[in-house]
Design an enzyme around this catalytic site. Structure first.
Site, short mmCIF file in Angstrom:
data_model
loop_
_atom_site.label_atom_id
_atom_site.label_comp_id
_atom_site.label_asym_id
_atom_site.label_seq_id
_atom_site.Cartn_x
_atom_site.Cartn_y
_atom_site.Cartn_z
N GLU A 81 0.89 -1.18 0.00
CA GLU A 81 0.00 0.00 0.00
C GLU A 81 0.92 1.21 0.00
O GLU A 81 1.46 1.59 1.04
CB GLU A 81 -0.90 -0.02 1.25
CG GLU A 81 -1.95 -1.10 1.25
CD GLU A 81 -3.11 -0.84 0.28
OE1 GLU A 81 -3.29 0.33 -0.13
OE2 GLU A 81 -3.82 -1.79 -0.07
N CYS A 106 -2.02 9.53 2.18
CA CYS A 106 -1.57 8.91 0.91
C CYS A 106 -2.52 9.21 -0.24
O CYS A 106 -2.10 9.26 -1.38
CB CYS A 106 -1.44 7.40 1.09
SG CYS A 106 -2.97 6.63 1.67
#
Ligand code: NAD
Length: 458
Positions: A212, A246
């Site tokens: 991720e 993110c």
């Protein structure tokens, strides 16, 4: 933790995995309920720890660190029994008579490495999925959010035996030592460069993994966009957690026709949300090095708004920058802070030239009332996931798999996607013995008959 102790821990986790009674689905549900009860008692400690780490406002801890975790826990408590049942699939006529099933089995020992930016949620959400699916877990939180790491360790050691789940605190050195071990699955959340190192390190054992990662997330504001709503939703998604998200928009692409009006709305919104309130509900940067990195990125840039900073507090005000050169530090890497570059565009070719100049992003956002335009954007560009007319909210729907593509990540999780990530699909054919058609056995006397069958497929 010394390598020898890590090896001992992993032997204990192996033993745990072999004892099927300990790992039964009912027992796992019991543990998830215990984890939920413990979280309730630790809520205030979590809020305080995240505040100490980087002054994240309580409201943001409740929404982005706790709420999503409870949702994931509730979903797994409700669904894991049903999801874990073997799935029957129709059998192939070549195997007649048979019944075929997919068994959803745990991988085994899972290593989770977490980042600092949502230090609680990004550590515990993958742990919930991994444990619910019957794996054991070693969790390494980020060393840059030490107060949260401490609470994580307290919670996990209260709920689980070490042989089922253990937090190991530490920095890069401990992460490297952990990665030297042979894991059955590695789940890494962090930056693209470290993700690359992690995948190289685990390649020697060919360990299955999820990455991720991050990237440069474009955010398009089309001429038909609702300007007022777009400004609010972009400012919220970008400056929440001071841009240390993110999936935050990394840069804006604004249609020429609405550029001036939109820029004014952005500035007005920033004033209302943060500046006029003396940055009360505004997270600080995680540490001095990150502060220095971001403030130095502003050198030689044309600042449209913001730019004020306070090194004592690791505070950088929300900052808008006019069209940085693609070769500038701001555009050479993920910004991951409260700086937002603004570009103008006139047509789709401009969008393509910009978006395709960078690696495939984790997210993409498009503000428009033109359905054909948003469809074209979805079809044209390759990215992990996204939102039309908002930012970052795809993260909260546990029915949507969350993950990147290419440099922004590999694999996905959340809800059922977490179940699929933390289980392996074991394919089983149960052949019956009441019939045994001999055609497949040598000596091969039925070649022509098989050619007849083959013709049905040609
Ligand atoms: P990071 O990559 O620096 O660190 C992440 C974790 O990796 C930490 O626990 C760290 O100790 C460990 N680590 C650091 N160097 C290592 C090495 N050489 N070998 C093994 N492990 C190592 O990331 P960060 O600064 O903590 O987090 C910010 C990054 O994470 C951003 O790029 C952001 O986009 C990304 N991120 C992605 C997601 C997502 O879900 N896709 C979520 C949050 C953050």
């Amino acid at each position: 933790m010394a390598t020898q102790n890590i090896e001992e821990l992993l032997r204990a986790q192996d033993d745990f995995l072999k004892s099927s009674a300990e790992a039964s689905v009912t027992e796992r549900i019991h543990k998830l309920k215990k984890l939920k009860a413990t979280l309730k008692t630790q809520e205030q400690n979590i809020i305080e720890a995240v505040y100490k780490d980087f002054q994240k406002p309580e409201f943001e801890v409740l929404t982005t660190e706790l709420f999503v975790v409870y949702k994931e826990l509730n979903l797994f408590i409700k669904s894991i029994q049903k999801w874990s049942k073997p799935t029957s699939v129709s059998s192939d006529w070549l195997n007649f008579p048979s019944s075929d099933k997919i068994y959803h089995v745990p991988w085994g020992k899972v290593l989770i490495i977490a980042p600092w930016n949502y230090p609680f949620q990004l550590a515990i959400t993958p742990l919930i999925g991994a444990i619910a699916c019957g794996n054991t877990v070693v969790l390494k939180p980020s060393e840059h959010a030490p107060h949260t790491a401490e609470v994580l360790e307290t919670i996990i050691s209260n709920v689980f035996e070490e042989s089922q789940a253990k937090v190991i605190q530490g920095d890069v050195e401990i992460a490297k030592r952990l990665l030297e071990q042979k894991w059955d699955y590695v789940f890494f959340t962090g930056s693209v460069p470290v993700g690359r190192i992690v995948s190289q390190q685990i390649a020697k054992h060919m360990t299955p993994h999820t990455l991720e990662l991050g990237g440069k997330n474009p955010c398009i504001v089309d001429a038909t966009a609702n300007i007022d709503i777009a400004a609010k939703r972009i400012v919220w998604g970008k400056f929440l957690n001071a841009g240390q998200t993110c999936i935050a928009p990394d840069y804006l692409l604004i249609h020429d026709d609405v550029r001036a009006e939109f820029q004014d709305r952005l500035i007005a919104t920033l004033k209302t949300f943060y500046v006029d309130k003396a940055f009360k509900d505004y997270t600080r940067l995680i540490h001095r090095a990150h502060f220095d990195r971001l403030t130095s990125m502003l050198n030689n840039e044309r600042i449209l708004y913001g730019g004020q900073s306070d090194s004592e507090e690791n505070l950088l005000a929300p900052t808008l920058v006019d069209a940085p050169n693609f070769s500038s530090p701001l555009m050479q890497e993920e910004i991951f802070g409260p700086i937002l570059p603004l570009y103008s565009y006139t047509n789709f070719d401009d969008l393509q030239a910009t978006i395709e100049a960078f690696d495939k992003p984790l997210s993409l956002y498009v503000f428009t009332e033109d359905k054909a335009f948003s469809e074209r954007v979805i079809q044209q560009f390759n990215f992990g996931g996204g939102v039309i007319n908002d930012t970052i909210v795809h993260f909260v729907n546990d029915k949507l798999p969350f993950g990147g593509v290419g440099a922004s990540g590999l694999g996905s999780y959340h809800g059922k996607a977490s179940f699929d990530t933390f289980t392996r699909k074991k394919a089983m054919v149960h052949r019956k013995t009441w019939l045994d058609i001999p055609i497949k056995y040598p000596p091969y006397t039925r070649v022509n008959l098989f050619k007849f069958f083959l013709n049905l497929f040609r």
